[in-house]
Design an enzyme around this catalytic site. Structure first.
Site, mmCIF file in Angstrom:
data_model
loop_
_atom_site.group_PDB
_atom_site.id
_atom_site.type_symbol
_atom_site.label_atom_id
_atom_site.label_comp_id
_atom_site.label_asym_id
_atom_site.label_seq_id
_atom_site.Cartn_x
_atom_site.Cartn_y
_atom_site.Cartn_z
ATOM 1 N N ARG A 86 0.738 -1.170 -0.122
ATOM 2 C CA ARG A 86 0.021 0.041 0.027
ATOM 3 C C ARG A 86 0.691 0.988 0.061
ATOM 4 N NH1 ARG A 86 -2.828 -0.412 4.739
ATOM 5 N NH2 ARG A 86 -3.957 -2.006 3.629
ATOM 6 N N ARG A 156 -1.170 6.421 9.581
ATOM 7 C CA ARG A 156 -0.929 5.835 8.260
ATOM 8 C C ARG A 156 -1.238 6.740 7.148
ATOM 9 N NH1 ARG A 156 -3.582 -0.298 8.580
ATOM 10 N NH2 ARG A 156 -2.270 -1.027 10.685
ATOM 11 N N LYS A 218 -2.797 1.064 15.223
ATOM 12 C CA LYS A 218 -2.954 1.792 13.817
ATOM 13 C C LYS A 218 -3.712 3.036 14.266
ATOM 14 C CE LYS A 218 -6.866 -0.773 12.040
ATOM 15 N NZ LYS A 218 -7.217 -1.731 11.228
ATOM 16 N N LYS A 220 -5.142 6.611 12.283
ATOM 17 C CA LYS A 220 -5.495 7.057 11.232
ATOM 18 C C LYS A 220 -6.068 8.542 11.190
ATOM 19 C CE LYS A 220 -7.312 2.420 9.525
ATOM 20 N NZ LYS A 220 -8.360 1.739 8.983
ATOM 21 N N CYS A 438 -14.443 -4.189 0.593
ATOM 22 C CA CYS A 438 -13.108 -4.338 0.705
ATOM 23 C C CYS A 438 -12.602 -5.667 -0.259
ATOM 24 C CB CYS A 438 -12.822 -4.653 2.309
ATOM 25 S SG CYS A 438 -13.321 -6.545 2.653
ATOM 26 N N CYS A 444 -6.694 -11.497 1.297
ATOM 27 C CA CYS A 444 -6.682 -11.109 2.636
ATOM 28 C C CYS A 444 -7.060 -12.333 3.519
ATOM 29 C CB CYS A 444 -7.773 -10.175 2.993
ATOM 30 S SG CYS A 444 -8.014 -9.701 4.807
ATOM 31 N N CYS A 483 -14.657 -9.203 6.889
ATOM 32 C CA CYS A 483 -14.684 -9.600 8.176
ATOM 33 C C CYS A 483 -14.975 -8.155 8.863
ATOM 34 C CB CYS A 483 -13.151 -9.871 8.474
ATOM 35 S SG CYS A 483 -11.988 -8.422 8.568
ATOM 36 N N CYS A 487 -12.115 -2.256 7.118
ATOM 37 C CA CYS A 487 -11.491 -1.581 5.966
ATOM 38 C C CYS A 487 -12.698 -0.940 5.016
ATOM 39 C CB CYS A 487 -10.688 -2.801 5.312
ATOM 40 S SG CYS A 487 -9.420 -3.286 6.235
#
Length: 574
Positions: A86, A156, A218, A220, A438, A444, A483, A487
């Site tokens: 990414r 990110r 993470k 964002k 996603c 994935c 899931c 995302c």
């Protein structure tokens, strides 16, 4: 702050054992690990031990093709290991020469041949085998692109509203997105040493913002220009909502603590909206960004990663306490928020003219997958446009592509190329344009159910239901994910499908058009034979009983089909 001297804040269990990710980061030598050694090991196509996790900080995830996993096991072969990369593209802006470089690499060196636009306003390569990984980084570096900190426990890729009409305001907002991205980047030289042939320097490295063990989870960040909420601020830890006067940016309202990931069956996890901290001047932007990150770094839960995101830190310590700590560290006092309103979050597909007289074409890319399909050679079309385009491209957080800055004399040529290659398709319905998925299977590793590959079929069935009830021109914000990790931002949809198992989904209802409300569980672990008839009935009811301009999400709340989620911690699982 090292793992050994980390002390949880008093509201967390001081005796809790830290997660293994904390050991991994402590021992990584500032994200180097033994990645170089693993890279040279041709006995396996994957990365081993800690390096499997560490490469994420360099923007890559190790994956394999799950469609052929069982067959390879039968043949006594390891899974077909590869990496997904990414890129870091603050604000989603990419130049034509950069596009041509990534197009060439995708075509020649990836297993799938595609470029995929993501909900994080960047692109991904899928299916890069180990012998091509270093070449990939060098190729990107040659055209000014990297993948630093697009995954892992760091801040990110910073999103920014792709507003091509108010070009001067967008330019200011974009510049802040780029500055925030640079300010919050890891300072370690590990990326340059491993991937770009950089020489190891003897100077002592420090991570003044992120800390030597980086963040608990993470993080964002977005920069948003109302009234468009295309970046879905409530899916992000930190948001700067642009406040303008006379078309000029004067400051930001700061929203903290949004996030959509959860864990099936764990009531201590939930999606959550961001809290509004108040208004700041432009001069305070970087300090506030740094210290929101700093408080989360120091107060976040490093024992339980399922509760390590900023949203849980706010709910553990209280929004007021978190805000006060940011004010103290940044030496800033938040002023009352300035008025703003989000009214929509979709992309304006087609041509628009900016205040600068330039023209901008937004093309719809289903699921962001740019590939040559039979009768629709999208990838070839993008390449041909890049070869003549004089402006730039802008990747949107809805997985679409804007061909921006087109002079009037070139507009017809660009449109012709777009139509010839299927980038403009007048048959696309509003429902299709407002649906998203996603990646999910086959790549994935977390996917429990199909998403990207299922979306076209789900859209067609939803379109049929709308047509049946004589509202074919209407649409519902619909998102499907494989899931519960968030995302595809299903937990801000009017109808959100969250994968539970093969062909099975949890169905959530009640988000709104503006993206300012979390939906609530309506059906659990069901297949098409259950949810399609249920949606048929509800959409029919909406068609007959809705109020003027009432969206589907508002309707199901008003009719008490699901309860409104006002405070996620108490309402989401109630």
């Amino acid at each position: 702050m090292s793992n050994s001297d980390y002390k949880p804040n008093s509201k967390l269990d001081p005796n809790a054992k830290l997660s293994d990710n904390e050991r991994l980061k402590t021992q990584s030598n500032l994200l180097r690990g033994t990645i170089k050694t693993d890279l040279g090991d041709q006995l396996t196509g994957g990365f081993t031990d800690d390096n499997f996790q560490l490469i994420r900080f360099h923007g890559m995830y190790q994956q394999d093709d799950r469609d052929i996993r069982a067959e390879r096991i039968k043949q006594k072969l390891e899974p077909m290991h590869n990496v997904m990369l990414r890129a870091r593209m603050p604000g989603g802006i990419i130049k034509p020469h950069q596009w041509l470089a990534i197009d060439k690499f995708a075509e020649e060196k990836t297993e799938y041949g595609s470029i995929r636009l993501t909900t994080r306003q960047t692109f991904q390569f899928h299916g890069v085998l180990k012998p091509h990984i270093k070449e990939m980084h060098l190729t990107l570096n040659d055209v000014g692109i990297d993948s630093i900190a697009t995954a892992g426990d760091v801040n990110r890729n910073v999103l920014c509203t792709t507003n091509p009409v108010e070009s001067e305001l967008h330019q200011e907002a974009y510049e802040w997105a780029a500055r925030i991205s640079e300010h919050l980047l890891p300072k370690t030289r590990a990326y340059a040493e491993i991937w770009l042939n950089g020489e190891k320097q003897e100077t002592t490295e420090e991570e003044p913002v992120l800390g030597s063990t980086y963040l608990p989870r993470k993080f964002k960040t977005t920069v948003t220009i109302p009234p468009n909420n295309e970046v879905d601020v409530h899916a992000n830890d930190l948001n700067f909502v642009a406040i303008a006067e006379d078309g000029k940016l004067v400051g930001f309202n700061v929203l903290v603590g949004g996030g959509l990931a959860m864990t099936h069956g764990d009531v201590n996890t939930y999606p959550r909206k961001a809290d509004d901290f108040g208004f700041i001047s432009l001069d305070d932007t970087l300090a506030v960004a740094e210290h929101v990150v700093g408080v989360q770094r120091d107060w976040g839960n490093r024992a339980n990663r399922k509760n390590a995101k900023t949203k849980y830190t706010l709910d553990t310590f209280g929004t007021d306490a978190f805000k006060a700590e940011v004010e103290k560290r940044a030496d800033v006092t938040f002023a009352p928020s300035r008025p703003y309103e989000f009214t929509h979050r979709g992309d304006r597909i087609g041509w628009v003219e900016g205040i600068d007289g330039k023209h901008h074409l937004t093309v719809f890319i289903q699921s962001g997958r740019i590939l040559d399909y039979p009768g629709k050679p999208l990838k070839t079309g993008c390449r041909k446009i890049a070869e003549i385009h004089q402006g730039d491209f802008r990747m949107t957080a809805n997985q679409n592509l804007i061909i921006a800055g087109v002079p009037a004399e070139q507009k017809a040529e660009i449109e012709q190329l777009a139509r010839e290659h299927g980038l403009i398709d007048d048959a696309h319905t509003e429902q299709r344009k407002n649906s998203m998925a996603c990646v999910s299977l086959p790549t994935c590793p977390l996917a429990m159910a199909e998403a990207e590959r299922y979306l076209p079929d789900l859209i067609e069935k939803t379109e049929a239901i709308l047509a049946k009830h004589e509202i074919a021109d209407d649409d519902i914000i619909l998102r499907v994910v494989g899931c519960p990790n968030g995302c595809g931002r299903a937990m801000l949809a009017e109808i959100g499908f969250v994968g539970k198992g093969p062909g099975k989904y949890n169905v959530y209802l009640g988000g709104n058009r503006a993206g300012t409300r979390i939906p609530k569980l309506y059906l659990e672990n069901v297949g098409e034979e259950v949810y399609l008839p249920a949606l048929d009935e509800l959409i029919g009811q909406w068609a007959k009983e809705r109020q003027p301009d009432e969206c589907f999400g508002d309707f199901v709340i008003r009719k008490e089909i699901v309860a409104e989620v006002k405070v996620s911690k108490t309402d989401f699982h109630a």
